[in-house]
Motif scaffolding. Structure first.
Motif, short mmCIF file in Angstrom:
data_model
loop_
_atom_site.label_atom_id
_atom_site.label_comp_id
_atom_site.label_asym_id
_atom_site.label_seq_id
_atom_site.Cartn_x
_atom_site.Cartn_y
_atom_site.Cartn_z
N ALA A 1 6.12 11.49 16.42
CA ALA A 1 6.23 10.65 17.62
C ALA A 1 7.24 9.53 17.42
CB ALA A 1 4.85 10.08 17.97
N VAL A 2 7.23 8.92 16.25
CA VAL A 2 8.21 7.87 15.96
C VAL A 2 9.63 8.44 16.03
CG1 VAL A 2 9.09 6.38 14.13
CG2 VAL A 2 6.64 6.42 14.63
N ALA A 3 9.81 9.61 15.46
CA ALA A 3 11.14 10.23 15.47
C ALA A 3 11.61 10.54 16.89
CB ALA A 3 11.13 11.51 14.63
N ALA A 4 10.67 10.76 17.81
CA ALA A 4 11.03 11.07 19.20
C ALA A 4 11.55 9.84 19.93
CB ALA A 4 9.84 11.66 19.94
N GLY A 5 11.25 8.64 19.42
CA GLY A 5 11.96 7.47 19.90
C GLY A 5 11.22 6.47 20.76
N ARG A 6 9.95 6.73 21.19
CA ARG A 6 9.27 5.77 22.05
C ARG A 6 7.90 5.40 21.50
NH1 ARG A 6 10.42 6.92 28.37
NH2 ARG A 6 9.58 4.79 28.39
N THR A 7 7.77 5.45 20.17
CA THR A 7 6.50 5.13 19.52
C THR A 7 6.72 4.07 18.45
OG1 THR A 7 5.61 7.34 19.91
CG2 THR A 7 4.58 6.05 18.16
N TRP A 8 5.80 3.10 18.42
CA TRP A 8 5.78 2.05 17.41
C TRP A 8 4.46 2.13 16.66
CZ3 TRP A 8 7.94 1.93 22.07
CH2 TRP A 8 9.21 1.35 22.25
N VAL A 9 4.45 1.71 15.40
CA VAL A 9 3.23 1.70 14.59
C VAL A 9 2.99 0.28 14.09
CG1 VAL A 9 2.04 2.68 12.59
CG2 VAL A 9 3.71 4.06 13.84
N LYS A 10 1.74 -0.15 14.18
CA LYS A 10 1.40 -1.49 13.72
C LYS A 10 1.03 -1.49 12.24
CE LYS A 10 -0.57 -3.25 18.03
NZ LYS A 10 -1.84 -3.69 18.66
N ILE A 11 1.69 -2.36 11.51
CA ILE A 11 1.26 -2.69 10.15
C ILE A 11 0.22 -3.80 10.32
CG2 ILE A 11 1.97 -3.59 7.91
CD1 ILE A 11 4.68 -2.38 8.34
N SER A 12 -1.01 -3.38 10.53
CA SER A 12 -2.09 -4.34 10.80
C SER A 12 -3.36 -3.83 10.16
CB SER A 12 -2.29 -4.50 12.31
OG SER A 12 -2.54 -3.26 12.94
N ALA A 13 -4.26 -4.77 9.86
CA ALA A 13 -5.54 -4.44 9.22
C ALA A 13 -5.36 -3.74 7.90
CB ALA A 13 -6.43 -3.62 10.16
N GLY A 14 -4.28 -4.03 7.19
CA GLY A 14 -4.07 -3.44 5.88
C GLY A 14 -5.15 -3.82 4.88
N PHE A 15 -5.80 -4.95 5.13
CA PHE A 15 -6.88 -5.38 4.23
C PHE A 15 -8.07 -4.44 4.29
CE2 PHE A 15 -7.21 -7.65 8.26
CZ PHE A 15 -8.51 -7.38 8.66
N ARG A 16 -8.11 -3.56 5.28
CA ARG A 16 -9.20 -2.58 5.37
C ARG A 16 -8.90 -1.30 4.57
NH1 ARG A 16 -12.45 -4.60 9.48
NH2 ARG A 16 -11.37 -5.90 11.02
N LEU A 17 -7.69 -1.19 4.04
CA LEU A 17 -7.28 0.02 3.33
C LEU A 17 -7.25 -0.21 1.83
CD1 LEU A 17 -4.24 1.15 5.54
CD2 LEU A 17 -6.55 2.11 5.54
N ASP A 18 -7.38 0.87 1.09
CA ASP A 18 -7.16 0.82 -0.36
C ASP A 18 -5.75 0.30 -0.63
OD1 ASP A 18 -7.79 1.91 -3.23
OD2 ASP A 18 -5.80 2.67 -2.70
N PRO A 19 -5.58 -0.62 -1.58
CA PRO A 19 -4.25 -1.21 -1.82
C PRO A 19 -3.15 -0.19 -2.08
CG PRO A 19 -5.92 -2.49 -2.94
CD PRO A 19 -6.61 -1.28 -2.40
N ALA A 20 -3.45 0.84 -2.85
CA ALA A 20 -2.42 1.85 -3.14
C ALA A 20 -2.04 2.61 -1.86
CB ALA A 20 -2.91 2.81 -4.21
N LEU A 21 -3.04 2.91 -1.04
CA LEU A 21 -2.76 3.64 0.19
C LEU A 21 -1.93 2.82 1.16
CD1 LEU A 21 -3.10 6.05 2.07
CD2 LEU A 21 -5.34 5.13 2.74
N ARG A 22 -2.29 1.55 1.35
CA ARG A 22 -1.52 0.74 2.30
C ARG A 22 -0.09 0.52 1.81
NH1 ARG A 22 -5.35 -4.30 0.98
NH2 ARG A 22 -4.13 -5.32 -0.67
N GLN A 23 0.09 0.41 0.50
CA GLN A 23 1.45 0.25 -0.03
C GLN A 23 2.26 1.52 0.22
OE1 GLN A 23 2.41 -2.80 -1.81
NE2 GLN A 23 4.40 -1.98 -1.23
N ALA A 24 1.66 2.67 -0.06
CA ALA A 24 2.37 3.94 0.15
C ALA A 24 2.65 4.17 1.63
CB ALA A 24 1.54 5.09 -0.42
N ALA A 25 1.68 3.83 2.48
CA ALA A 25 1.87 4.03 3.92
C ALA A 25 2.97 3.13 4.46
CB ALA A 25 0.56 3.78 4.66
N ALA A 26 2.98 1.88 4.04
CA ALA A 26 4.03 0.97 4.49
C ALA A 26 5.40 1.46 4.06
CB ALA A 26 3.77 -0.44 3.96
N ALA A 27 5.50 1.91 2.82
CA ALA A 27 6.79 2.42 2.33
C ALA A 27 7.24 3.64 3.13
CB ALA A 27 6.69 2.75 0.84
N ARG A 28 6.30 4.53 3.43
CA ARG A 28 6.65 5.74 4.19
C ARG A 28 7.07 5.37 5.61
NH1 ARG A 28 4.95 11.19 4.18
NH2 ARG A 28 6.41 12.33 5.53
#
Length: 265
Positions: free
Chosen positions: A181-208
């Motif tokens: 959806a992001v690649a299609a051009g009209r979708t945004w993703v929130k980097i929010s509530a990262g404190f609810r995620l495992d630290p390694a997962l949120r770091q990997a997700a943000a990088a991706r």
């Protein structure tokens, strides 16, 4: 005031003791986080603008959100609406500063058919008023509804990294649907509530997400008042986490600029 604060907090909830909970509310906070509290947090940390996000706890009871928009021109909001809401009402909400409609279902429920006549006319009405769909959905639900929303051509905002608390995380069909959806051009993703995620997962997700979407397709939000994590997380903590996950200041500015373009100007 924090050094180098974000310009926009794109995800916070307001709540008062007068607001009625839905019968199926997953939690029932016994405290208040009013628009005044939110604005005070923005000022305390040097954040210029804020977006009040509809909380599922209150369903389509949007009265206090609209009152906040009337008091504070630096705020915008999303609301929850029934899909049969008429075009005149939606236009009135847009004129008051509502920028999107939040869609959320029980985590294990099948989502409604967004390609049906009922939902297609609803999506048309939102898009015609310049609103986006704010999607707070499970991975399984995302895999179903995101292709339909993308095909419709409406702007989409995906909450909270795409709810990566699902067992398959970034390897699942939900996250893959988000990237498409992001690649299609009209979708945004929130980097929010990262404190609810495992630290390694949120770091990997943000990088991706940074690699796939760049700053122009990401938003940041504090998720104040941190429902379920009260006392364990502060507003300053969430800003610091944003700076940790997005260490490049220029990219963080692009993320703020994306929120300004989408919701304010």
């Amino acid at each position: 005031m924090l050094a180098d604060p974000p310009i926009v907090d794109a995800h916070a909830h307001i709540m008062t003791r007068r607001m009625p909970f839905r019968e199926d509310a997953w939690t029932r906070p016994d405290y208040e986080y009013t628009a005044e509290h939110f604005v005070a947090d923005l000022d305390r940390h040097g954040v210029a603008f804020g977006i009040v996000t509809a909380a599922s706890l209150y369903g389509d009871y949007n009265d206090y959100t609209l009152a906040a928009l009337a008091r504070y021109k630096r705020l915008r909001a999303t609301v929850m609406l029934e899909p049969d809401t008429d075009a005149v009402t939606i236009r009135s909400l847009a004129d008051q500063g509502v920028v999107g409609v939040r869609m959320q279902w029980k985590v294990d429920a099948a989502p409604p058919d967004l390609a049906s006549f009922r939902y297609r006319k609803f999506l048309n009405r939102l898009a015609d008023c310049g609103m986006h769909v704010e999607l707070n959905a499970s991975a399984d639900q995302q895999a179903v509804v995101l292709p339909v929303l993308v095909a419709h051509g409406i702007d989409i905002v995906v909450d909270h990294f795409g709810l990566l608390r699902a067992p398959d995380g970034m390897d699942g069909e939900g996250f893959k649907a988000i990237l498409r959806a992001v690649a299609a051009g009209r979708t945004w993703v929130k980097i929010s509530a990262g404190f609810r995620l495992d630290p390694a997962l949120r770091q990997a997700a943000a990088a991706r997400l940074l690699a796939e979407a760049g700053g122009d397709r990401l938003l940041w939000g504090s998720d104040a008042p941190f429902v379920g994590k009260e006392g364990a997380v502060s507003y300053a903590d969430t800003v610091s986490l944003f700076q940790e996950l997005v260490p490049d200041a220029a990219t963080r500015r692009r993320i703020s600029d994306a929120a300004l373009r989408l919701c304010f100007f």
